[in-house]
Write a protein that holds these residues in place. Structure first.
Motif, PDB file in Angstrom:
ATOM      1  N   VAL A 204       6.306  10.007   0.034  1.00 26.20           N
ATOM      2  CA  VAL A 204       5.596   8.761  -0.246  1.00 26.20           C
ATOM      3  C   VAL A 204       6.490   7.601   0.162  1.00 26.20           C
ATOM      4  O   VAL A 204       7.699   7.628  -0.063  1.00 26.20           O
ATOM      5  CB  VAL A 204       5.255   8.663  -1.758  1.00 26.20           C
ATOM      6  N   PHE A 205       5.890   6.579   0.776  1.00 22.91           N
ATOM      7  CA  PHE A 205       6.629   5.357   1.080  1.00 22.91           C
ATOM      8  C   PHE A 205       5.670   4.170   0.950  1.00 22.91           C
ATOM      9  O   PHE A 205       4.450   4.339   0.909  1.00 22.91           O
ATOM     10  CB  PHE A 205       7.304   5.398   2.455  1.00 22.91           C
ATOM     11  N   THR A 206       6.224   2.993   0.860  1.00 20.79           N
ATOM     12  CA  THR A 206       5.432   1.776   0.654  1.00 20.79           C
ATOM     13  C   THR A 206       5.335   0.983   1.946  1.00 20.79           C
ATOM     14  O   THR A 206       6.339   0.763   2.618  1.00 20.79           O
ATOM     15  CB  THR A 206       6.062   0.906  -0.444  1.00 20.79           C
ATOM     16  N   VAL A 207       4.131   0.544   2.266  1.00 21.65           N
ATOM     17  CA  VAL A 207       3.878  -0.319   3.407  1.00 21.65           C
ATOM     18  C   VAL A 207       3.677  -1.722   2.846  1.00 21.65           C
ATOM     19  O   VAL A 207       2.884  -1.918   1.931  1.00 21.65           O
ATOM     20  CB  VAL A 207       2.616   0.139   4.170  1.00 21.65           C
ATOM     21  N   ARG A 208       4.375  -2.681   3.384  1.00 28.84           N
ATOM     22  CA  ARG A 208       4.278  -4.069   2.885  1.00 28.84           C
ATOM     23  C   ARG A 208       3.059  -4.776   3.463  1.00 28.84           C
ATOM     24  O   ARG A 208       3.164  -5.777   4.160  1.00 28.84           O
ATOM     25  CB  ARG A 208       5.557  -4.838   3.210  1.00 28.84           C
ATOM     26  N   ALA A 209       1.903  -4.226   3.174  1.00 24.72           N
ATOM     27  CA  ALA A 209       0.625  -4.812   3.579  1.00 24.72           C
ATOM     28  C   ALA A 209      -0.461  -4.169   2.729  1.00 24.72           C
ATOM     29  O   ALA A 209      -0.289  -3.053   2.252  1.00 24.72           O
ATOM     30  CB  ALA A 209       0.344  -4.546   5.051  1.00 24.72           C
ATOM     31  N   ARG A 210      -1.546  -4.873   2.554  1.00 24.65           N
ATOM     32  CA  ARG A 210      -2.670  -4.289   1.833  1.00 24.65           C
ATOM     33  C   ARG A 210      -3.733  -3.921   2.855  1.00 24.65           C
ATOM     34  O   ARG A 210      -4.131  -4.743   3.663  1.00 24.65           O
ATOM     35  CB  ARG A 210      -3.228  -5.274   0.811  1.00 24.65           C
ATOM     36  N   PHE A 211      -4.153  -2.672   2.829  1.00 20.20           N
ATOM     37  CA  PHE A 211      -5.154  -2.193   3.801  1.00 20.20           C
ATOM     38  C   PHE A 211      -6.531  -2.411   3.229  1.00 20.20           C
ATOM     39  O   PHE A 211      -6.795  -2.227   2.081  1.00 20.20           O
ATOM     40  CB  PHE A 211      -4.986  -0.701   4.058  1.00 20.20           C
TER      41      PHE A 211
ATOM     42  N   THR B 292       0.865  -1.175   0.000  1.00 18.91           N
ATOM     43  CA  THR B 292       0.000   0.000   0.000  1.00 18.91           C
ATOM     44  C   THR B 292       0.902   1.225   0.000  1.00 18.91           C
ATOM     45  O   THR B 292       1.899   1.260   0.730  1.00 18.91           O
ATOM     46  CB  THR B 292      -0.906   0.025   1.251  1.00 18.91           C
ATOM     47  N   THR B 293       0.566   2.209  -0.793  1.00 18.10           N
ATOM     48  CA  THR B 293       1.337   3.453  -0.823  1.00 18.10           C
ATOM     49  C   THR B 293       0.817   4.388   0.259  1.00 18.10           C
ATOM     50  O   THR B 293      -0.385   4.612   0.372  1.00 18.10           O
ATOM     51  CB  THR B 293       1.218   4.132  -2.198  1.00 18.10           C
ATOM     52  N   ALA B 294       1.729   4.906   1.061  1.00 18.07           N
ATOM     53  CA  ALA B 294       1.389   5.854   2.118  1.00 18.07           C
ATOM     54  C   ALA B 294       1.882   7.239   1.713  1.00 18.07           C
ATOM     55  O   ALA B 294       2.976   7.375   1.164  1.00 18.07           O
ATOM     56  CB  ALA B 294       2.036   5.428   3.435  1.00 18.07           C
ATOM     57  N   HIS B 295       1.059   8.237   1.970  1.00 16.66           N
ATOM     58  CA  HIS B 295       1.394   9.630   1.658  1.00 16.66           C
ATOM     59  C   HIS B 295       1.559  10.385   2.969  1.00 16.66           C
ATOM     60  O   HIS B 295       0.662  10.371   3.814  1.00 16.66           O
ATOM     61  CB  HIS B 295       0.282  10.263   0.819  1.00 16.66           C
ATOM     62  N   LEU B 296       2.709  11.036   3.131  1.00 12.99           N
ATOM     63  CA  LEU B 296       3.048  11.715   4.373  1.00 12.99           C
ATOM     64  C   LEU B 296       3.274  13.192   4.099  1.00 12.99           C
ATOM     65  O   LEU B 296       3.905  13.547   3.095  1.00 12.99           O
ATOM     66  CB  LEU B 296       4.318  11.092   4.956  1.00 12.99           C
ATOM     67  N   ARG B 297       2.770  14.040   4.974  1.00 16.98           N
ATOM     68  CA  ARG B 297       3.018  15.478   4.903  1.00 16.98           C
ATOM     69  C   ARG B 297       3.560  15.934   6.251  1.00 16.98           C
ATOM     70  O   ARG B 297       2.953  15.659   7.292  1.00 16.98           O
ATOM     71  CB  ARG B 297       1.752  16.243   4.570  1.00 16.98           C
TER      72      ARG B 297
END
Length: 85
Positions: free
Chosen positions: A78-85, A7-12
């Protein structure tokens, strides 16, 4: 063999204070959204709300530690989480 779920995570980054050694921001992934505070001198991460926190907490902390000196207030990452939400 199938690929690993991700899952792609978006961080600000919203605020950074070197006096209190704290970084604050927002992170969103898979339809969830959280606010976080990271005390980088102690490596302590707080993520709110609690709903879905277990899904993002470890991956977020790893990203923050790895990207520490490159993060700036107002920055989007942006970073990748090794799981599907």
């Amino acid at each position: 063999m199938g690929s690993l779920p991700s899952t792609t995570a978006h961080l600000r980054v919203l605020r950074q204070c070197f006096r209190s050694k704290c970084l604050e921001g927002e992170v969103a992934a898979g339809g969830f959204q959280w606010e976080f505070s990271w005390a980088f001198d102690r490596g302590e991460l707080t993520v709110e709300p609690s709903l879905g926190r277990a899904l993002i907490e470890d991956a977020l902390l790893r990203f923050l530690v790895r990207s520490d000196y490159r993060l700036e207030p107002g920055g989007d990452y942006v970073f990748t989480v090794r799981a599907r939400f």
